[in-house]
Design a protein around this motif. Structure first.
Motif, PDB file in Angstrom:
ATOM      1  N   THR A  62       1.166  -1.267   0.235  1.00 22.72           N
ATOM      2  CA  THR A  62      -0.367  -0.355  -0.278  1.00 22.72           C
ATOM      3  C   THR A  62       0.749   0.952  -0.104  1.00 22.72           C
ATOM      4  O   THR A  62       0.186   2.636   0.205  1.00 22.72           O
ATOM      5  N   ARG A  63       1.771   1.389  -0.614  1.00 19.18           N
ATOM      6  CA  ARG A  63       2.737   2.697  -0.257  1.00 19.18           C
ATOM      7  C   ARG A  63       3.752   3.285  -1.726  1.00 19.18           C
ATOM      8  O   ARG A  63       3.938   1.603  -2.703  1.00 19.18           O
ATOM      9  N   ARG A  64       3.046   3.974  -2.395  1.00 22.08           N
ATOM     10  CA  ARG A  64       3.012   4.689  -3.923  1.00 22.08           C
ATOM     11  C   ARG A  64       4.457   4.574  -3.768  1.00 22.08           C
ATOM     12  O   ARG A  64       5.258   4.306  -5.039  1.00 22.08           O
ATOM     13  N   GLY A  65       5.725   4.848  -2.767  1.00 23.71           N
ATOM     14  CA  GLY A  65       6.555   4.782  -3.169  1.00 23.71           C
ATOM     15  C   GLY A  65       7.488   3.541  -3.365  1.00 23.71           C
ATOM     16  O   GLY A  65       9.603   4.387  -2.637  1.00 23.71           O
ATOM     17  N   LYS A  66       7.175   2.498  -2.616  1.00 28.45           N
ATOM     18  CA  LYS A  66       8.544   1.631  -2.417  1.00 28.45           C
ATOM     19  C   LYS A  66       8.770   1.088  -3.141  1.00 28.45           C
ATOM     20  O   LYS A  66       8.827   0.922  -5.171  1.00 28.45           O
ATOM     21  N   LYS A  67       9.933   0.823  -3.256  1.00 32.45           N
ATOM     22  CA  LYS A  67      10.932   0.974  -4.312  1.00 32.45           C
ATOM     23  C   LYS A  67      11.049  -0.748  -5.296  1.00 32.45           C
ATOM     24  O   LYS A  67      10.988  -1.334  -4.068  1.00 32.45           O
ATOM     25  N   ILE A  68      11.144  -0.621  -6.203  1.00 29.40           N
ATOM     26  CA  ILE A  68      10.796  -2.052  -6.836  1.00 29.40           C
ATOM     27  C   ILE A  68      12.223  -2.584  -6.973  1.00 29.40           C
ATOM     28  O   ILE A  68      12.363  -1.349  -8.208  1.00 29.40           O
ATOM     29  N   TYR A  69      12.595  -3.287  -6.890  1.00 33.08           N
ATOM     30  CA  TYR A  69      14.097  -3.462  -7.788  1.00 33.08           C
ATOM     31  C   TYR A  69      13.751  -4.724  -9.000  1.00 33.08           C
ATOM     32  O   TYR A  69      12.898  -5.679  -8.731  1.00 33.08           O
ATOM     33  N   PRO A  70      14.960  -5.165  -9.161  1.00 34.76           N
ATOM     34  CA  PRO A  70      14.820  -5.734 -10.836  1.00 34.76           C
ATOM     35  C   PRO A  70      14.919  -7.878 -10.240  1.00 34.76           C
ATOM     36  O   PRO A  70      15.040  -7.329  -8.499  1.00 34.76           O
ATOM     37  N   GLY A  71      13.790  -8.216 -10.473  1.00 33.43           N
ATOM     38  CA  GLY A  71      13.091  -9.129  -9.672  1.00 33.43           C
ATOM     39  C   GLY A  71      11.999  -9.109  -9.498  1.00 33.43           C
ATOM     40  O   GLY A  71      11.110 -10.541  -9.075  1.00 33.43           O
ATOM     41  N   ASP A  72      11.120  -8.484  -8.786  1.00 32.24           N
ATOM     42  CA  ASP A  72       9.989  -8.694  -8.337  1.00 32.24           C
ATOM     43  C   ASP A  72       9.253  -8.706  -9.297  1.00 32.24           C
ATOM     44  O   ASP A  72       9.491  -8.840  -9.663  1.00 32.24           O
ATOM     45  N   GLU A  73       8.162  -9.060  -8.681  1.00 27.20           N
ATOM     46  CA  GLU A  73       6.328  -9.551  -9.440  1.00 27.20           C
ATOM     47  C   GLU A  73       5.606  -8.645  -8.698  1.00 27.20           C
ATOM     48  O   GLU A  73       5.863  -8.206  -7.751  1.00 27.20           O
ATOM     49  N   VAL A  74       5.124  -7.921  -9.948  1.00 28.25           N
ATOM     50  CA  VAL A  74       3.534  -7.282  -9.114  1.00 28.25           C
ATOM     51  C   VAL A  74       2.385  -7.544  -9.561  1.00 28.25           C
ATOM     52  O   VAL A  74       2.708  -7.444 -11.111  1.00 28.25           O
ATOM     53  N   LEU A  75       1.477  -7.946  -9.030  1.00 25.53           N
ATOM     54  CA  LEU A  75       0.401  -7.954  -9.443  1.00 25.53           C
ATOM     55  C   LEU A  75      -0.594  -7.476  -8.842  1.00 25.53           C
ATOM     56  O   LEU A  75      -0.840  -6.642  -7.917  1.00 25.53           O
TER      57      LEU A  75
END
Length: 76
Positions: free
Chosen positions: A46-59
């Motif tokens: 629920t955090r808009r600013g969460k850092k997403i790194y290579p390898g992460d999966e978002v659904l």
């Protein structure tokens, strides 16, 4: 699953949704994230600013749709 390539070490979750074309406006991304429609690596995020790194999966699951994204990075 759609592969999203980034050229930076990370991307913020809200920016990823815009970059991938899931939403057109940042306010739409904010609503999806804060309402709990987005999971990161299987956990609700629920955090808009969460850092997403290579390898992460978002659904993203809303309105009967499921959009699956996997972040991939370039060797910088």
């Amino acid at each position: 699953m759609e592969i999203i390539k980034i050229k930076t070490p990370f991307i913020q979750l809200q920016q990823l949704l815009k970059f991938a074309g899931v939403v057109e406006e940042g306010t739409d991304a904010k609503i999806l994230i804060q309402e709990g429609y987005v999971t990161l690596n299987g956990e609700t995020e629920t955090r808009r600013g969460k850092k997403i790194y290579p390898g992460d999966e978002v659904l993203i699951s809303y309105d009967g749709q499921k959009i699956s994204l996997k972040v991939d990075g370039e060797n910088i």
